[in-house]
Design a protein around this motif. Structure first.
Motif, PDB file in Angstrom:
ATOM      1  N   LEU A  95       0.798  -1.048  -0.009  1.00 34.95           N
ATOM      2  CA  LEU A  95       0.034  -0.188  -0.309  1.00 34.95           C
ATOM      3  C   LEU A  95       0.845   1.190   0.025  1.00 34.95           C
ATOM      4  O   LEU A  95       0.338   2.333  -0.249  1.00 34.95           O
ATOM      5  CB  LEU A  95      -0.855  -0.022   1.095  1.00 34.95           C
ATOM      6  CG  LEU A  95      -2.060  -1.292   1.204  1.00 34.95           C
ATOM      7  CD1 LEU A  95      -2.637  -1.255   2.567  1.00 34.95           C
ATOM      8  CD2 LEU A  95      -2.549  -1.358   0.064  1.00 34.95           C
ATOM      9  N   LYS A  96       2.203   1.081   0.685  1.00 36.99           N
ATOM     10  CA  LYS A  96       3.086   2.381   0.475  1.00 36.99           C
ATOM     11  C   LYS A  96       4.423   2.152   0.011  1.00 36.99           C
ATOM     12  O   LYS A  96       5.148   2.508   0.313  1.00 36.99           O
ATOM     13  CB  LYS A  96       3.053   2.718   1.875  1.00 36.99           C
ATOM     14  CG  LYS A  96       1.955   3.212   2.760  1.00 36.99           C
ATOM     15  CD  LYS A  96       1.212   4.274   2.311  1.00 36.99           C
ATOM     16  CE  LYS A  96       2.062   5.311   2.402  1.00 36.99           C
ATOM     17  NZ  LYS A  96       1.091   6.860   2.072  1.00 36.99           N
ATOM     18  N   ALA A  97       4.383   1.604  -1.365  1.00 40.78           N
ATOM     19  CA  ALA A  97       5.537   1.266  -2.133  1.00 40.78           C
ATOM     20  C   ALA A  97       6.243   2.624  -2.507  1.00 40.78           C
ATOM     21  O   ALA A  97       7.455   2.512  -2.907  1.00 40.78           O
ATOM     22  CB  ALA A  97       5.422   0.398  -3.359  1.00 40.78           C
ATOM     23  N   ASP A  98       5.732   3.680  -2.442  1.00 43.14           N
ATOM     24  CA  ASP A  98       6.370   4.958  -2.835  1.00 43.14           C
ATOM     25  C   ASP A  98       7.089   5.295  -1.623  1.00 43.14           C
ATOM     26  O   ASP A  98       8.222   6.117  -1.659  1.00 43.14           O
ATOM     27  CB  ASP A  98       5.229   6.385  -2.871  1.00 43.14           C
ATOM     28  CG  ASP A  98       4.267   6.187  -1.667  1.00 43.14           C
ATOM     29  OD1 ASP A  98       3.902   5.274  -1.212  1.00 43.14           O
ATOM     30  OD2 ASP A  98       3.559   7.352  -1.588  1.00 43.14           O
ATOM     31  N   ASP A  99       6.984   4.832  -0.506  1.00 40.91           N
ATOM     32  CA  ASP A  99       7.771   5.170   0.617  1.00 40.91           C
ATOM     33  C   ASP A  99       8.905   3.852   0.697  1.00 40.91           C
ATOM     34  O   ASP A  99       9.205   3.037   1.344  1.00 40.91           O
ATOM     35  CB  ASP A  99       7.086   5.053   2.176  1.00 40.91           C
ATOM     36  CG  ASP A  99       8.078   5.114   3.175  1.00 40.91           C
ATOM     37  OD1 ASP A  99       9.044   5.530   3.003  1.00 40.91           O
ATOM     38  OD2 ASP A  99       7.677   4.641   4.454  1.00 40.91           O
ATOM     39  N   ALA A 100       9.947   4.208  -0.480  1.00 39.47           N
ATOM     40  CA  ALA A 100      10.969   2.894  -0.845  1.00 39.47           C
ATOM     41  C   ALA A 100      11.720   2.763   0.567  1.00 39.47           C
ATOM     42  O   ALA A 100      11.878   1.576   0.625  1.00 39.47           O
ATOM     43  CB  ALA A 100      11.502   3.391  -1.859  1.00 39.47           C
ATOM     44  N   GLN A 101      12.248   3.664   1.071  1.00 39.00           N
ATOM     45  CA  GLN A 101      13.280   3.585   2.097  1.00 39.00           C
ATOM     46  C   GLN A 101      12.608   3.039   3.381  1.00 39.00           C
ATOM     47  O   GLN A 101      13.053   2.161   4.007  1.00 39.00           O
ATOM     48  CB  GLN A 101      14.120   4.825   2.453  1.00 39.00           C
ATOM     49  CG  GLN A 101      14.703   5.174   1.608  1.00 39.00           C
ATOM     50  CD  GLN A 101      15.810   6.753   1.818  1.00 39.00           C
ATOM     51  OE1 GLN A 101      15.180   7.457   2.937  1.00 39.00           O
ATOM     52  NE2 GLN A 101      16.829   6.980   1.777  1.00 39.00           N
ATOM     53  N   GLY A 102      11.298   3.206   3.696  1.00 33.27           N
ATOM     54  CA  GLY A 102      10.619   2.816   4.885  1.00 33.27           C
ATOM     55  C   GLY A 102      10.227   1.305   4.534  1.00 33.27           C
ATOM     56  O   GLY A 102      10.328   0.378   5.405  1.00 33.27           O
ATOM     57  N   CYS A 103       9.767   1.065   3.279  1.00 34.34           N
ATOM     58  CA  CYS A 103       9.616  -0.340   2.686  1.00 34.34           C
ATOM     59  C   CYS A 103      10.858  -1.320   2.940  1.00 34.34           C
ATOM     60  O   CYS A 103      10.742  -2.387   3.632  1.00 34.34           O
ATOM     61  CB  CYS A 103       9.114  -0.692   1.485  1.00 34.34           C
ATOM     62  SG  CYS A 103       7.237   0.046   1.141  1.00 34.34           S
ATOM     63  N   VAL A 104      11.896  -0.751   2.686  1.00 34.46           N
ATOM     64  CA  VAL A 104      13.251  -1.657   2.710  1.00 34.46           C
ATOM     65  C   VAL A 104      13.750  -1.828   4.057  1.00 34.46           C
ATOM     66  O   VAL A 104      13.671  -3.013   4.431  1.00 34.46           O
ATOM     67  CB  VAL A 104      14.239  -0.872   1.894  1.00 34.46           C
ATOM     68  CG1 VAL A 104      15.404  -1.677   2.180  1.00 34.46           C
ATOM     69  CG2 VAL A 104      14.007  -1.047   0.436  1.00 34.46           C
ATOM     70  N   ALA A 105      13.448  -0.801   4.908  1.00 31.59           N
ATOM     71  CA  ALA A 105      13.965  -0.868   6.266  1.00 31.59           C
ATOM     72  C   ALA A 105      12.829  -1.661   7.126  1.00 31.59           C
ATOM     73  O   ALA A 105      13.494  -2.471   8.032  1.00 31.59           O
ATOM     74  CB  ALA A 105      13.816   0.598   6.911  1.00 31.59           C
TER      75      ALA A 105
END
Length: 418
Positions: free
Chosen positions: A330-340
């Motif tokens: 749902l929030k793939a635009d938050d790339a750094q957050g997804c990875v972390a």
């Protein structure tokens, strides 16, 4: 001692016994999958009911055959047949390709549950299905419509795909040749090496790392399983494969150079194998509880403490894997957050698994190390499957994300809760 669960269905099919020695004779010919025997295409198997019913039936079959698969180091033919006939392979395909759309963002809870269920039934099958999903996701994301059509057609005929990314001493590369490309080198640690017929592989090129879709049906594939001698995951058919000399046309190159490791999907997708781990964690806890009940040890204060530790660890892993799945969907635009978040989920799930296994082994004692107790087999598989690449780097990168963030900790991933 708790005995394995009774058989569920499919008992009319008696698989041939394939000995360990036969399986490990170095170079072998690629065995034909169900795809080579099925001339017609089929998508989801409506004859077996809803997806939930089909998944439940398939996991029962996998659980029933898991011990024998571990013993023979070979997937049971009934299981590989059911992957196709029960529509398991086709479910991750998009709905417009006669699939179930399992990989679509709104369906992340269904995907999480499927991986969790398969992990509880047989970690080797869970590993292979997770790779199957990963490959289809990569092709949907970076491939063309025609490329997706090609893979979808193979999957509907029973082919399984996956991703082979590990290189050994002779890394896979592609070179220009007349009318296309020629492969040089091979892959190591390739799960399903003697089973997958349409894998995606990474290959070096002058332009950078490329994704290549292979067609291995009917090929004299040079597969070596002789070095796959781990404690667990024995039936995952993991080995090395020499792909030198195979030629491919331009249309088998997927996406652009560098797409394979593009974030957040490369690291963010690690929640999927964590969900498979989760299934095994929960299965171990269920087996532990069953043994305590059978032995009438449920009121022992030390066992109660151990049960509480296991329940807390399993519930923690479940919360983290769901959160990571939801955030990427749902929030793939938050790339750094997804990875972390996915990197932290790796560490949390690993710690939960190790705590559960150590606690159960102390609680059950020597019996948990003895065959045919399923705790012994599942623990071996889980300890092996937990060994994923660069675990310390993943945790360090997640910590760095928090240190450089400009918001309080409770706001780092709050979007996935809204």
């Amino acid at each position: 001692m708790l005995q394995p669960r009774p058989a569920f269905g499919w008992n009319d099919f008696v698989p041939p016994r394939v000995g360990l020695r036969e399986q490990r004779r170095g170079t072998i010919k690629m065995r034909a999958s169900a795809a080579t025997k099925l001339p017609s295409e089929t998508g989801r198997s409506e004859g077996h009911g809803s997806w939930a019913d089909r998944l439940a039936g398939f996991t029962r079959l996998c659980e029933e055959r898991a011990a024998e698969a571990d013993e023979t180091c070979h997937l049971d033919p009934a299981v590989t047949r059911a992957l196709h006939e029960m529509g398991i392979l086709a479910e991750p395909l998009p709905e417009n390709r006669d699939g179930g759309g399992l990989l679509g963002a709104p369906h992340w809870p269904r995907l999480h549950e499927a991986l969790r269920s398969l992990g509880a039934a047989d970690l080797s099958i869970g590993r292979l299905f997770e790779g199957h999903c990963n490959a289809i996701d990569l092709l949907q994301r970076y491939g063309t419509s025609a490329q997706l059509d090609s893979l979808a057609s193979s999957v509907r005929r029973g082919a399984m795909t996956g991703v082979w990314g590990a290189d050994g001493k002779d890394p896979l590369c592609i070179e220009r040749s007349k009318g296309g490309w020629i492969l040089r080198g091979g892959k190591i640690l390739a799960s399903g090496a003697d089973f997958l017929s349409r894998p995606l592989v990474t290959a070096n090129s002058e332009a950078g790392q490329r994704i290549v879709l292979l067609e291995l049906q009917g090929e004299e594939a040079r597969v070596d399983l002789s070095r796959w001698t781990p404690q667990g995951m024995r039936s995952s058919a993991t080995g090395s494969i020499d792909l030198s000399g195979i030629t491919i046309p331009d249309e088998n190159l997927i996406g652009e150079p560098g797409d394979f490791m593009r974030q957040p999907y490369f690291s963010g997708g690690s929640w999927r194998f964590c969900a498979v781990h989760l299934g095994a964690i929960e299965r171990l806890v269920d087996l532990y509880l069953s043994q305590l009940r059978a032995r009438q040890r449920g009121e022992d204060p030390y066992q109660l403490q151990r049960v509480a530790i296991c329940l807390a660890a399993a519930r923690t892993a479940a919360s983290w894997t769901r959160a990571a799945a939801r955030h990427l969907a749902l929030k793939a635009d938050d790339a750094q957050g997804c990875v972390a978040l996915s990197n932290l989920t790796r560490g949390v799930t690993e710690r939960a698994a190790l705590d559960v296994m150590d606690t159960i082994q102390r609680g059950i004692g020597l019996a948990s190390f003895m065959r045919p107790d399923p705790i012994e087999r599942i623990s071996r598989d889980l300890r092996t499957y937990l060994r994923q690449p660069v675990p310390d780097l993943a945790m360090a990168d997640a910590a760095r994300f928090a240190l450089t963030a400009s918001v309080p900790v409770h706001e780092l991933w709050n979007a996935d809760e809204n």
